[in-house]
Enzyme design. Structure first.
Site, PDB file in Angstrom:
ATOM      1  N   ALA A 183       0.793  -1.232   0.000  1.00  0.00           N
ATOM      2  CA  ALA A 183       0.000   0.000   0.000  1.00  0.00           C
ATOM      3  C   ALA A 183       0.826   1.284   0.000  1.00  0.00           C
ATOM      4  O   ALA A 183       0.487   2.247  -0.660  1.00  0.00           O
ATOM      5  CB  ALA A 183      -0.927  -0.028   1.211  1.00  0.00           C
ATOM      6  N   ARG A 232       1.508  -1.237   4.893  1.00  0.00           N
ATOM      7  CA  ARG A 232       2.066  -2.059   3.799  1.00  0.00           C
ATOM      8  C   ARG A 232       1.095  -3.165   3.355  1.00  0.00           C
ATOM      9  O   ARG A 232       0.971  -3.470   2.174  1.00  0.00           O
ATOM     10  CB  ARG A 232       3.367  -2.689   4.299  1.00  0.00           C
ATOM     11  CG  ARG A 232       3.931  -3.844   3.464  1.00  0.00           C
ATOM     12  CD  ARG A 232       5.177  -4.388   4.154  1.00  0.00           C
ATOM     13  NE  ARG A 232       5.612  -5.667   3.615  1.00  0.00           N
ATOM     14  CZ  ARG A 232       6.604  -5.818   2.734  1.00  0.00           C
ATOM     15  NH1 ARG A 232       7.241  -4.775   2.257  1.00  0.00           N
ATOM     16  NH2 ARG A 232       6.965  -7.023   2.333  1.00  0.00           N
ATOM     17  N   HIS A 300       7.178  -2.371  -7.411  1.00  0.00           N
ATOM     18  CA  HIS A 300       7.274  -2.065  -5.974  1.00  0.00           C
ATOM     19  C   HIS A 300       8.222  -0.879  -5.801  1.00  0.00           C
ATOM     20  O   HIS A 300       8.769  -0.347  -6.755  1.00  0.00           O
ATOM     21  CB  HIS A 300       7.829  -3.277  -5.215  1.00  0.00           C
ATOM     22  CG  HIS A 300       6.840  -4.387  -5.057  1.00  0.00           C
ATOM     23  ND1 HIS A 300       6.244  -4.689  -3.861  1.00  0.00           N
ATOM     24  CD2 HIS A 300       6.325  -5.278  -5.961  1.00  0.00           C
ATOM     25  CE1 HIS A 300       5.413  -5.707  -4.016  1.00  0.00           C
ATOM     26  NE2 HIS A 300       5.438  -6.097  -5.289  1.00  0.00           N
ATOM     27  N   GLU A 376      11.864  -2.767  -8.167  1.00  0.00           N
ATOM     28  CA  GLU A 376      11.836  -1.791  -7.065  1.00  0.00           C
ATOM     29  C   GLU A 376      12.177  -0.438  -7.671  1.00  0.00           C
ATOM     30  O   GLU A 376      13.296  -0.206  -8.121  1.00  0.00           O
ATOM     31  CB  GLU A 376      12.860  -2.155  -5.973  1.00  0.00           C
ATOM     32  CG  GLU A 376      12.668  -3.524  -5.342  1.00  0.00           C
ATOM     33  CD  GLU A 376      11.566  -3.565  -4.282  1.00  0.00           C
ATOM     34  OE1 GLU A 376      10.906  -2.541  -4.051  1.00  0.00           O
ATOM     35  OE2 GLU A 376      11.374  -4.653  -3.697  1.00  0.00           O
TER      36      GLU A 376
HETATM   37  O1  0X9 Z   1       9.894  -7.920   0.181  1.00  0.00           O
HETATM   38  C1  0X9 Z   1       9.157  -7.746  -0.793  1.00  0.00           C
HETATM   39  O2  0X9 Z   1       8.010  -8.162  -0.855  1.00  0.00           O
HETATM   40  C2  0X9 Z   1       9.709  -6.954  -1.986  1.00  0.00           C
HETATM   41  N1  0X9 Z   1      10.394  -5.766  -1.524  1.00  0.00           N
HETATM   42  S1  0X9 Z   1       9.529  -4.535  -0.877  1.00  0.00           S
HETATM   43  O3  0X9 Z   1      10.477  -3.571  -0.351  1.00  0.00           O
HETATM   44  N2  0X9 Z   1       8.748  -3.797  -2.042  1.00  0.00           N
HETATM   45  O4  0X9 Z   1       8.639  -5.032   0.092  1.00  0.00           O
HETATM   46  C3  0X9 Z   1      10.677  -7.799  -2.761  1.00  0.00           C
HETATM   47  C4  0X9 Z   1      10.098  -9.087  -3.313  1.00  0.00           C
HETATM   48  C5  0X9 Z   1      11.063  -9.787  -4.217  1.00  0.00           C
HETATM   49  N3  0X9 Z   1      10.594 -11.045  -4.730  1.00  0.00           N
HETATM   50  C6  0X9 Z   1      10.694 -12.195  -4.033  1.00  0.00           C
HETATM   51  N4  0X9 Z   1      11.259 -12.274  -2.898  1.00  0.00           N
HETATM   52  N5  0X9 Z   1      10.212 -13.266  -4.626  1.00  0.00           N
HETATM   53 ZN    ZN Z   2       6.754  -3.800  -2.080  1.00  0.00          ZN
END
Ligand code: 0X9
Ligand code: ZN
Length: 412
Positions: A183, A232, A300, A376
């Site tokens: 979010a 989030r 993201h 990202e």
């Molecule tokens: O942690 C996450 O969900 C993602 N980063 S965030 O800072 N936007 O929260 C990264 C996800 C990467 N993909 C996988 N781990 N599969």
């Molecule tokens: Zn994220």
């Protein structure tokens, strides 16, 4: 968040107060920058800290006042030091609202007209109501270019919209772009809306059908506008004193690795895989389109990294890893050419941290989509989630150029 910005914010604050809503949920919360090593994972998994800086070993953390002494003790035991970057997040965010010339309550309550909704696309973050109005307007005005359908409802009953951008000479190949799953990462839906706009008004992307979800977590997004800018997860009300499921830990592929079983954690995976209506809606819609899908891109923020799977394992290599890296570099090269911005291509688990149950791993593992990434977006931590809206245009431009180059590379 850098200290210089924070100090500026504090100085400006006195003049700023008054026009914005209060961020009571974040009153007394602080942002700490940790040095000397990694933030102990148990602090993240139990919800004692909120890791803000995902652009490598997590260093920036949000600490609630009630946990400050426990966290301090844990850091001390792990031989880590910290300095306080933001003394009171609610105050910091009130200033941000004024800086952006935005009143969140007003934004949620206005009746959008076409002119009030189209204009902010370029210069401001759009509220959920404006996003919906923009999509409806585009669908009505350009029915031969875009089709907008609801793929399901969120926990609180909001629609999850899918925009299908239709090419003039279809190649029977498609890409899938997901935005807004987290979010607080506002630049993600902002960029997705720009992509929609570009695909309508520019020539289509090499005959490719584009399926774009501009807002995958509408309840969470509305909550960031009305109550807690740093929310989030989704808005699932749980039978504990903490709410919300991390929708990027809820997909059914190696469910549970690098995710938390504690509802108070920001990376709470939910009671079971696909327990949430948002992830189920996304899954079902993706399954319908899977045969032609060549690329899945989850938008993201922040960190300026293009992440390729797996997130669930550091030792098992993803199929097509070399192509994922090579095509990822095509993106970063084109993005750099567009706005002189630097993105890095990195592996989710190996270069980042374990996290399973994310969209990209599921797309590669279950749908067998050859190219699946998490992008990202801006920035590298100066503003983080509070990225000023004057970044939207350039960030969208670099993603548009990067995506076009990547798609051309994939279909050629
Ligand atoms: O942690 C996450 O969900 C993602 N980063 S965030 O800072 N936007 O929260 C990264 C996800 C990467 N993909 C996988 N781990 N599969
Ligand atoms: Zn994220």
């Amino acid at each position: 968040m850098c200290l210089g910005r924070v100090l500026t914010a504090v100085v400006l604050l006195t003049a700023a107060r008054g026009a914005s809503i209060t961020q009571e949920a974040l009153r007394g919360h602080q942002v700490w920058e940790v040095s000397g090593g990694l933030v102990p994972q148990h602090l993240v998994m139990t919800g004692l800290v909120d890791p803000l800086d995902h652009s490598g070993p997590s260093r920036s953390i949000r600490v609630a006042p009630e946990f400050a002494s426990k966290v301090k003790e844990s850091l001390h035991r792990a031989d880590l030091t910290y300095r306080i970057l933001v003394h009171d997040l609610s105050t910091y965010l009130e200033e941000e609202e004024v800086r952006e010339g935005r009143s969140r309550r007003d934004a949620e309550n206005i009746t959008c007209t076409c002119s009030s909704c189209l204009e902010p696309l370029h210069s401001q973050y759009m509220s959920f109501c404006q996003i919906e109005r923009f999509l409806a307007d585009m669908a009505q005005t350009y029915p031969d270019r875009i089709n907008v359908t609801s793929i399901g409802k969120s926990v609180e009953g909001r629609d999850i919209w899918l925009a299908h951008l239709k090419p003039t000479n279809p190649l029977d190949k498609s890409i899938w772009v997901e935005a807004g799953l987290h979010a607080r990462e506002w630049i993600s839906p902002a960029v997705a809306l720009h992509l929609i706009h570009r695909l309508i008004h520019n020539s289509s992307m090499a005959g490719i059908d584009a399926f774009i979800i501009p807002m995958a977590n509408p309840d969470g997004y509305v909550y960031t506008w009305t109550t807690n800018r740093f929310w989030r997860k989704n808005r699932r009300i749980l039978a504990s004193n903490c709410d919300g499921v991390d929708l990027n830990r809820n997909w059914d592929f190696h469910f549970g690795v690098g995710a938390s079983t504690d509802p108070c954690s920001e990376v709470y995976k939910g009671p079971s895989a696909f327990s949430e209506p948002e992830t189920r809606a996304l899954r079902d819609a993706m399954l319908k389109e899977k045969d032609n899908m060549v690329l899945v891109l989850a938008l993201h923020s922040f960190g300026q990294n293009l992440l390729y799977p797996w997130g669930w394992s550091k030792t098992v290599q993803a199929p097509g890893r070399d192509e994922l890296i090579a095509t990822g570099k095509v993106f970063t090269f084109a993005a750099r050419k567009a706005t002189d911005v630097k993105y890095n291509v990195i592996n989710s688990a190996g270069d980042f941290y374990f996290a399973s149950g994310a969209t990209d791993d599921w797309a590669l593992g279950m749908l067998k989509t050859k190219y699946a990434y998490t992008l990202e977006l801006r920035d590298k931590g100066t503003w983080g989630f509070s990225l000023p809206s004057d970044n939207i245009a350039d960030c969208s431009e670099e993603v548009w150029q990067g995506l076009n180059a990547m798609v051309n590379d994939i279909v050629s």
